[in-house]
Every structure is written in C-alpha cells, then in structure tokens.
Design an enzyme around this catalytic site. Structure first.
Site, short mmCIF file in Angstrom:
data_model
loop_
_atom_site.label_atom_id
_atom_site.label_comp_id
_atom_site.label_asym_id
_atom_site.label_seq_id
_atom_site.Cartn_x
_atom_site.Cartn_y
_atom_site.Cartn_z
N ASP A 68 0.56 -1.21 -0.54
CA ASP A 68 0.05 0.05 0.28
C ASP A 68 1.17 1.10 0.35
OD1 ASP A 68 1.24 -0.46 2.38
OD2 ASP A 68 -1.03 -0.56 3.40
N ASN A 123 -7.39 -3.08 14.28
CA ASN A 123 -8.81 -3.52 13.36
C ASN A 123 -9.40 -4.77 12.82
OD1 ASN A 123 -7.65 -2.26 11.19
ND2 ASN A 123 -9.14 -0.81 11.56
C1 GLP Z 1 -0.29 -0.04 8.67
C2 GLP Z 1 -0.55 -0.99 7.02
C3 GLP Z 1 -0.20 -2.35 7.01
C4 GLP Z 1 0.16 -3.04 8.90
C5 GLP Z 1 -0.58 -2.64 10.08
C6 GLP Z 1 -0.27 -2.25 11.09
O1 GLP Z 1 -1.23 0.88 8.51
N1 GLP Z 1 -0.99 -0.59 5.91
O2 GLP Z 1 0.26 -2.88 6.56
O3 GLP Z 1 0.19 -4.46 8.57
O4 GLP Z 1 -1.20 -1.12 9.59
O5 GLP Z 1 0.79 -1.55 11.62
P1 GLP Z 1 1.81 -2.19 12.34
O6 GLP Z 1 2.08 -3.21 12.15
O7 GLP Z 1 3.03 -0.59 12.58
O8 GLP Z 1 1.23 -2.33 14.02
#
Ligand code: GLP
Length: 243
Positions: free
Chosen positions: A67, A136
C-alpha cells in the site's frame, strides 16, 4: 493456519527472516510481497544483517508493497516509498526497477490501481506475501467490510487506523485520509503468506482471528481459507489464546 509461537519480537523477526531467506536462496526468481508498519522492521533488520554478513543477493527478487498513502510524494518522509528505502531497499542489492509500490500521487488513482494490479499479475502474482495486521483486523489497508473479491483499490482509512498510524507522523493531523491498497483477492492469491503479529495490543485481534468466523467484517479472516498461511506470533500477541 499454522501458528509458530515465539518468545518475543526479535525471535519472531528472526524466524520470519529465516523463512524469507530460505525462499530467496531456493528460488530462481521470487516475487515478494512486502508490508510496512512497525511489525516487519525487525524482519528487515535481520535481512540487512544477513546481506552484510552472507551477501544473499536480491538480484532475482521483485518486490510489491501492499500500500501507499494517497497524496504523499515518494520523497515525503512519511510515505511508504521513503519507509521502504530507509528500512530495506537502500541496504540491499535489489535493482530499484524491481521494487514496486503504488503511486499515491497519480493523477488518475483508478488507473493507477489497475496498472499496479496488472504489474503484479504480469509477474505471475506473489510467491511469498509478508503481512502485519491492524488492531481492527485490516491487512494492507483493507479495512473492515472490504470485499474478499477486491483487487487493488483506493480506500478511505478508518479513524482507528489513522490514530494508530499517527505515531509515524510529525504532525498527527497530517495522516492522509485515503490510501491505495492491494486488494484481499490479490493477497489471497499469493502462493504463500506469512502473517507477523507482535505485542499485547494485537492480542485481542489475534484471538478474534484464530477463534472467530470467516467474515468480511474481519478482513484478515480471509486467510483462514488459504492453505499455506503461517502466523508467527510472540507470547504477548498470543496471550489471550489458550497455550
Ligand atoms: C498499517 C499497514 C499494514 C500494517 C498494519 C499494522 O497501517 N498498512 O500493512 O500491517 O497497519 O501496523 P503495525 O505493524 O505498525 O502495527
């Protein structure tokens, strides 16, 4: 879904790196799906350490990030382009034209989504997809109630996601409201998937994923239909599940 239990974040990251490196070493060509966020940082650190020590080459690896935020230029310090350069690409011998990330400033975002999806398909899809999970249940930026049949698309970010990610921004108000994400169908079509989960804040969603039903209200639950998913989770993340 196979679950590998690890003591802590570093052991989770090392296990994931071992799997990725084995795959790179045993493939003549590898299409690798990558994630951002804090979770894969330890994995990337181990890949860089291995590169410095053992020179594992990325010449035949092509990467596809999940993304990118809409509206952030690639050079913006908080873009996922910058994140990936800083935490991984800059340290490896991967050719830049083999690293793919959606263009969040494309004039026509719909065409950009189509283009990105086609680049993935033209590469034969994803061989190994690395995933984190949002509190979520989102994977990539596929927020709750995204269709399981979705391909790359533009999303409106959930308030909870913008709050969770505000920690990466100098000014929390600047967290973009939209993003481009690879869709759930695209992720599901990966040949193999590695989901990394760490920390107490992920324990409730991991419990829900493992014990709950397959439902679009929990995007990550699509993974339960896949026959080659490995969850690597640390004790904190697994703390609400039966040992
Ligand atoms: C982000 C990304 C995801 C990621 C998730 C968890 O927003 N778009 O690809 O897996 O949220 O993030 P984190 O690893 O910082 O908890």
């Amino acid at each position: 879904m196979k679950i590998i239990r690890t003591k802590n974040y570093d052991e989770m990251s090392k296990k994931a790196a071992d799997i990725v490196l084995k795959k790179i070493k045993t493939s003549s060509f590898l299409s690798l799906g990558l994630a951002t966020g804090s979770t894969p940082l330890g994995l990337y650190k181990h890949l860089i350490q291995d590169y410095l020590k053992s020179y594992t080459s990325y010449e035949y690896v092509t990467t596809f990030n999940l993304d990118e935020y809409v509206g952030l230029k690639p050079h913006h310090p908080d873009s996922y382009h910058s994140f990936m350069k800083k935490h991984l690409f800059h340290h490896l011998d991967i050719p830049t034209d083999q690293t793919h990330i959606p263009d969040g400033i494309a004039e026509d975002l719909k065409s950009e989504c189509k283009r990105y999806e086609k680049v993935i398909q033209d590469a034969g899809g994803i061989d190994l997809q690395i995933l984190g999970i949002g509190t979520n249940g989102h994977i990539g930026f596929n927020e709750p109630d995204t269709s399981f049949h979705s391909s790359t698309h533009v999303v409106s970010l959930a308030d909870s996601t913008r709050k969770d990610n505000a920690r990466f921004f100098k000014n929390p108000e600047e967290v973009p409201t939209h993003a481009i994400t690879v869709g759930l169908k695209t992720i599901f079509n990966s040949k193999e998937i590695l989901l990394l989960v760490s920390g107490k804040n992920k324990a409730p969603i991991l419990k829900q994923l493992v014990e709950g039903n397959i439902n679009e209200s929990l995007p990550a639950s699509i993974l339960k239909k896949h026959n080659h998913v490995t969850i690597i989770a640390d004790e904190d993340a697994l703390s609400l599940l039966q040992p």
